[in-house]
Design an enzyme around this catalytic site. Structure first.
Site, mmCIF file in Angstrom:
data_model
loop_
_atom_site.group_PDB
_atom_site.id
_atom_site.type_symbol
_atom_site.label_atom_id
_atom_site.label_comp_id
_atom_site.label_asym_id
_atom_site.label_seq_id
_atom_site.Cartn_x
_atom_site.Cartn_y
_atom_site.Cartn_z
ATOM 1 N N ASP A 132 0.820 -1.213 0.000
ATOM 2 C CA ASP A 132 0.000 0.000 0.000
ATOM 3 C C ASP A 132 0.855 1.265 0.000
ATOM 4 O O ASP A 132 1.473 1.595 1.015
ATOM 5 C CB ASP A 132 -0.905 -0.039 1.236
ATOM 6 C CG ASP A 132 -1.801 1.178 1.346
ATOM 7 O OD1 ASP A 132 -2.084 1.808 0.305
ATOM 8 O OD2 ASP A 132 -2.220 1.491 2.467
ATOM 9 N N ASP A 150 -2.150 5.680 -5.408
ATOM 10 C CA ASP A 150 -2.371 4.792 -4.266
ATOM 11 C C ASP A 150 -2.653 3.366 -4.713
ATOM 12 O O ASP A 150 -3.724 3.055 -5.220
ATOM 13 C CB ASP A 150 -3.548 5.330 -3.447
ATOM 14 C CG ASP A 150 -3.760 4.577 -2.151
ATOM 15 O OD1 ASP A 150 -2.999 3.647 -1.864
ATOM 16 O OD2 ASP A 150 -4.701 4.926 -1.418
#
Length: 430
Positions: free
Chosen positions: A130, A319
Site C-alpha cells: 500500500d 495509491d
C-alpha cells in the site's frame, strides 16, 4: 490512506504548502530492467477477480438495504453510506498526535496482494502493498476479529495467518502502542521487531512492525478480503512506528536503488519490482513528476477531462491500496451523469453494460501531459453488472482531492522513486 496523529485538514494543509520536489525527467541513474535485471527483485501480485469484487459489492449492498429496512442507521460491520463511513475524526496537530491515526479509505475493494515473510524461521503473510500508508501490520496469535478459523475455513482467506513471536529466534520485544482509526472503528496492537523478508531475498533486520490484537475497525471487508495485513510503502515521516520496511531496506543496503515500481495486470496478476524498474513492462519513456512533499505519494493534478467536462488545477495521490478512482462527490456525480451511471444506496455507481464500449475516454493531466483511460477501462464488469470505477468522497478542506488507484495504475506503469522524491509514468506494454 493513513494520516498519522493529526486532523486530515492540518496534515494536508502542510503538504499543499510544500514546494514541488524533483521534477526532472532525467533517469538520475535509477536501475532499469534492461541495465541490471539481476539486481531487480520481483514480488508477484495476485489479482482478485472482477467476479469476486462484484459479488462482494452485491453482498454489501444487500446488507445495507436490509439494515435500512430494519431501521438501522449504520451496519455493525461498518458499511454505511460511503461518506459517513469515511468521515474523519479530528484530533491532534502536526506535532502532538502520535496516538491517533486516521485512515481515509478502507481496503474492501483492494484487488492486488502479495506475500511477505516475518521471523526466523519465516512465517508467511499475504499483504496489500500500500503506497497510501507507511507501516507494516499483521494479526497476532489470539487476535480478535481477525478472521474465523474452523475446519471449514482453515484453507480459505477467511482464516487469517497470524504471527507467533514465540516461533521466531529474531523476535525483539518493543511494546509501544499501535492504534489506527478506520471509518468503522479502530485497529489496535503493539509494536515488535523481527526480520522481515521481501521477495525471498531481502531480509530486513530489526524491523519494527505491529502485531494487531483487534481488527474490528476493518469491518467485514477484512474478514472477506484475501489479505492478512498491510505493508505500507509511504515515507518514514508518516510511519507510526517511525520506520518503513522499504526505508529500512535502503538503509541496510539491501536494494541497489531507493526505487520500486508497480505493474498491475489487467486480466491477470501483477508484479512489484524493488530496487529499480522493469523496462519490459512499459512502452516509451518514463515521464517523471516531483512530489509536493515526501510524505504520501502526492502530486499536482492539472485537471480531469471527459468530453466537455473538466476540472481546474487540483492534486492527487497515487495509491496502490485503492482499487477505484476517487474524487469529490460533486465532480464524480458530474462524470456519472455524463455516462448515464446510476448511484446506488451504497454510494457507488452502476452503468448499463450495453453502454460500456461507447463510453468516452477520461484524461488525467499531470505536469502538462495527458494520461488517458479508455472509457471501457473505467468500468469493472462481471456477472452482468457494471460498476463505474469512480467513487465520490469529500475530504476536508486542504486534503488531496483525488485518489488515483489501481484503475489508473493498470494502464500506466508507475515508478516510485523515493530517493529523488518523484513518480514516473509510462503506458503499460500490451
Amino acid at each position: 490512506m493513513m494520516f498519522k496523529g493529526l486532523t486530515l485538514a492540518a496534515a494536508i494543509g502542510a503538504l499543499s504548502a510544500a514546494p514541488v520536489l524533483g521534477n526532472e525527467n532525467s533517469e538520475n541513474n535509477v536501475s532499469s530492467g534492461a541495465e541490471e535485471s539481476n539486481l531487480l527483485l520481483r514480488i508477484p501480485l495476485s489479482k482478485r477477480s472482477n467476479h469476486e469484487m462484484i459479488a462482494e459489492y452485491l453482498k454489501k449492498e444487500r446488507d445495507f438495504l436490509l439494515s435500512k429496512l430494519e431501521g438501522a442507521s449504520e451496519l455493525s460491520t461498518g458499511f454505511s453510506d460511503v461518506a459517513d463511513a469515511r468521515k474523519l475524526r479530528g484530533g491532534g496537530t502536526l506535532d502532538d498526535g502520535k496516538d491517533e491515526n486516521v485512515i481515509i479509505k478502507d481496503y474492501a475493494n483492494a484487488q492486488y496482494y502479495g506475500t511477505v515473510h516475518i521471523g526466523e524461521p519465516q512465517q508467511e503473510f499475504t499483504v496489500i502493498w500500500d503506497t497510501g500508508s507507511s507501516d507494516l501490520w499483521v494479526p497476532r496469535v489470539g487476535c480478535q476479529n481477525c478472521g474465523y478459523c474452523n475446519p471449514f475455513t482453515e484453507n480459505t482467506s477467511v482464516c487469517k495467518d497470524k504471527y507467533d513471536s514465540s516461533k521466531s529466534k529474531d523476535y525483539e520485544e518493543d511494546g509501544s502502542e499501535f492504534n489506527i482509526q478506520y471509518g468503522s472503528g479502530s485497529v489496535t496492537g503493539t509494536f515488535s521487531k523481527d526480520t522481515v523478508t521481501l521477495a525471498q531475498d531481502i531480509s530486513v533486520k530489526h524491523q519494527k512492525f505491529a502485531e494487531v490484537n483487534n481488527a474490528l475497525g476493518m469491518g467485514i471487508g477484512y474478514v472477506m478480503g484475501k489479505f492478512d495485513g498491510i505493508l505500507g510503502l509511504g515515507f518514514d515521516t508518516i510511519a507510526i512506528g517511525g520506520s518503513t520496511v522499504f526505508g529500512s531496506a535502503i538503509e541496510q543496503g539491501l536494494v541497489k536503488d531507493p526505487v520500486f515500481a508497480f505493474f498491475l495486470g489487467d486480466e491477470g496478476d501483477g508484479e512489484l519490482t524493488l530496487g529499480g524498474y522493469d523496462e519490459s513492462k512499459f512502452t516509451g519513456d518514463l515521464h517523471y513528476v516531483g512530489l509536493q512533499k515526501a510524505t504520501y505519494w502526492q502530486i499536482k493534478l492539472d485537471g480531469v477531462t471527459m468530453g466537455d467536462y473538466s476540472t481546474s488545477d487540483t492534486n492527487c495521490i497515487i495509491d496502490s491500496g485503492t482499487s477505484l478512482l476517487v474524487g469529490p462527490k460533486a465532480e464524480v456525480s458530474k462524470l456519472a451523469a455524463k455516462v448515464g451511471a446510476t448511484q446506488t444506496p451504497m454510494g457507488q455507481y452502476t452503468i448499463d453494460c450495453a453502454k460500456v464500449e461507447g463510453l468516452p475516454d477520461v484524461s488525467f493531466t499531470i505536469d502538462g501531459k495527458d494520461y488517458v483511460l479508455a472509457g471501457k477501462d473505467t468500468v469493472i464488469q462481471s456477472s452482468g453488472l457494471c460498476l463505474f470505477a469512480f467513487m465520490g468522497m469529500d475530504l476536508p478542506e486542504g486534503a488531496p482531492k483525488w485518489i488515483l488507484g489501481d484503475v489508473f495504475m493498470r494502464s500506466y506503469y508507475t515508478v516510485f522513486d523515493q530517493g529523488n522524491k518523484r513518480l514516473g509514468f509510462a503506458p503499460v506494454k500490451a
